[in-house]
Design a protein around this motif. Structure first.
Motif, PDB file in Angstrom:
ATOM      1  N   MET A   1       0.701  -1.016   0.108  1.00  0.00           N
ATOM      2  CA  MET A   1      -0.260  -0.087  -0.015  1.00  0.00           C
ATOM      3  C   MET A   1       0.747   1.246   0.017  1.00  0.00           C
ATOM      4  O   MET A   1       1.895   1.273   0.589  1.00  0.00           O
ATOM      5  CB  MET A   1      -0.807  -0.097   1.333  1.00  0.00           C
ATOM      6  N   THR A   2       0.440   2.151  -0.847  1.00  0.00           N
ATOM      7  CA  THR A   2       1.010   3.738  -0.686  1.00  0.00           C
ATOM      8  C   THR A   2       0.286   4.372   0.071  1.00  0.00           C
ATOM      9  O   THR A   2      -0.878   4.548   0.037  1.00  0.00           O
ATOM     10  CB  THR A   2       1.520   4.012  -2.069  1.00  0.00           C
ATOM     11  N   LEU A   3       0.857   5.513   0.394  1.00  0.00           N
ATOM     12  CA  LEU A   3       0.199   6.629   1.362  1.00  0.00           C
ATOM     13  C   LEU A   3       0.804   7.859   1.217  1.00  0.00           C
ATOM     14  O   LEU A   3       2.093   7.992   1.220  1.00  0.00           O
ATOM     15  CB  LEU A   3       0.498   5.892   2.982  1.00  0.00           C
ATOM     16  N   GLY A   4      -0.035   8.833   0.942  1.00  0.00           N
ATOM     17  CA  GLY A   4       0.342  10.105   0.747  1.00  0.00           C
ATOM     18  C   GLY A   4      -0.349  11.085   1.488  1.00  0.00           C
ATOM     19  O   GLY A   4      -1.434  10.694   2.166  1.00  0.00           O
ATOM     20  N   VAL A   5       0.108  12.317   1.596  1.00  0.00           N
ATOM     21  CA  VAL A   5      -0.499  13.558   2.305  1.00  0.00           C
ATOM     22  C   VAL A   5      -0.859  14.532   1.420  1.00  0.00           C
ATOM     23  O   VAL A   5       0.253  14.977   0.566  1.00  0.00           O
ATOM     24  CB  VAL A   5       0.101  13.974   3.542  1.00  0.00           C
ATOM     25  N   ARG A   6      -1.795  15.256   1.465  1.00  0.00           N
ATOM     26  CA  ARG A   6      -2.023  16.748   0.969  1.00  0.00           C
ATOM     27  C   ARG A   6      -2.942  17.441   1.952  1.00  0.00           C
ATOM     28  O   ARG A   6      -3.268  17.151   3.149  1.00  0.00           O
ATOM     29  CB  ARG A   6      -3.026  16.556  -0.357  1.00  0.00           C
ATOM     30  N   ALA A   7      -2.761  18.859   1.784  1.00  0.00           N
ATOM     31  CA  ALA A   7      -3.485  19.772   2.661  1.00  0.00           C
ATOM     32  C   ALA A   7      -3.744  20.945   1.961  1.00  0.00           C
ATOM     33  O   ALA A   7      -3.223  21.404   0.732  1.00  0.00           O
ATOM     34  CB  ALA A   7      -2.298  20.276   3.657  1.00  0.00           C
ATOM     35  N   ALA A   8      -4.986  21.368   2.291  1.00  0.00           N
ATOM     36  CA  ALA A   8      -5.276  22.823   2.184  1.00  0.00           C
ATOM     37  C   ALA A   8      -4.802  23.813   3.139  1.00  0.00           C
ATOM     38  O   ALA A   8      -5.056  23.597   4.432  1.00  0.00           O
ATOM     39  CB  ALA A   8      -6.979  22.982   2.013  1.00  0.00           C
ATOM     40  N   CYS A   9      -4.147  24.632   3.090  1.00  0.00           N
ATOM     41  CA  CYS A   9      -3.400  25.283   3.646  1.00  0.00           C
ATOM     42  C   CYS A   9      -3.711  26.800   3.698  1.00  0.00           C
ATOM     43  O   CYS A   9      -3.411  27.383   2.314  1.00  0.00           O
ATOM     44  CB  CYS A   9      -1.598  25.387   3.404  1.00  0.00           C
ATOM     45  N   PHE A  10      -4.182  27.497   4.524  1.00  0.00           N
ATOM     46  CA  PHE A  10      -4.667  28.870   4.346  1.00  0.00           C
ATOM     47  C   PHE A  10      -3.649  29.919   5.272  1.00  0.00           C
ATOM     48  O   PHE A  10      -3.299  29.201   6.592  1.00  0.00           O
ATOM     49  CB  PHE A  10      -6.057  28.579   4.933  1.00  0.00           C
TER      50      PHE A  10
END
Length: 133
Positions: free
Chosen positions: A1-10
């Motif tokens: 399994m691969t795992l990534g992260v993303r974010a909405a940065c304000f």
């Protein structure tokens, strides 16, 4: 399994930070894959530094975990909301990031990706969170 992260940065003005990669079309939320022995929050902080010279001033808030079937049959993305991020210095273009900047949510670049627009709509409460990236 691969795992990534993303974010909405304000930032403090409520603008969202987006990046344009050198190898993909459109504007995206910052993020990337986790390294071995790295927590999701540590990986997120690393990716935000690398892609935007961004520093978290408060703890990121987990919003949703998505299945990213377009990338592989085993890929997942952990998506965070980060408020009041601080940019230590403007991000200069490099081999990975062609451009980066803050944008008012109602004034996104015309080539902002559909997935980025969906995530921002989910955060704003104008769309129901999906299970798929």
């Amino acid at each position: 399994m691969t795992l990534g992260v993303r974010a909405a940065c304000f930032d403090d003005a409520g603008r969202v930070f987006l990046v344009r990669h050198s190898y993909l079309p459109g504007w995206h939320l910052p993020g990337g894959g986790l390294d071995r022995n790295e927590t999701a929050v540590d990986g997120l902080a690393r990716e935000l530094r690398e892609e935007g010279n961004l520093v978290l001033t408060t703890a990121p808030q987990l919003f949703q975990v998505y299945y990213n079937r377009r990338t592989s049959k085993r890929d997942h993305v952990v998506f965070f909301r980060c408020d009041n991020v601080r940019q230590e210095q403007p991000k200069r273009a490099d081999l990975e990031i062609a451009a980066a900047g803050f944008f008012a949510p109602d004034e996104l670049p015309s080539d902002t990706t559909p997935a980025t627009r969906r995530r921002l709509a989910e955060l704003a409460g104008t769309a129901v969170p999906d299970a798929f990236w």
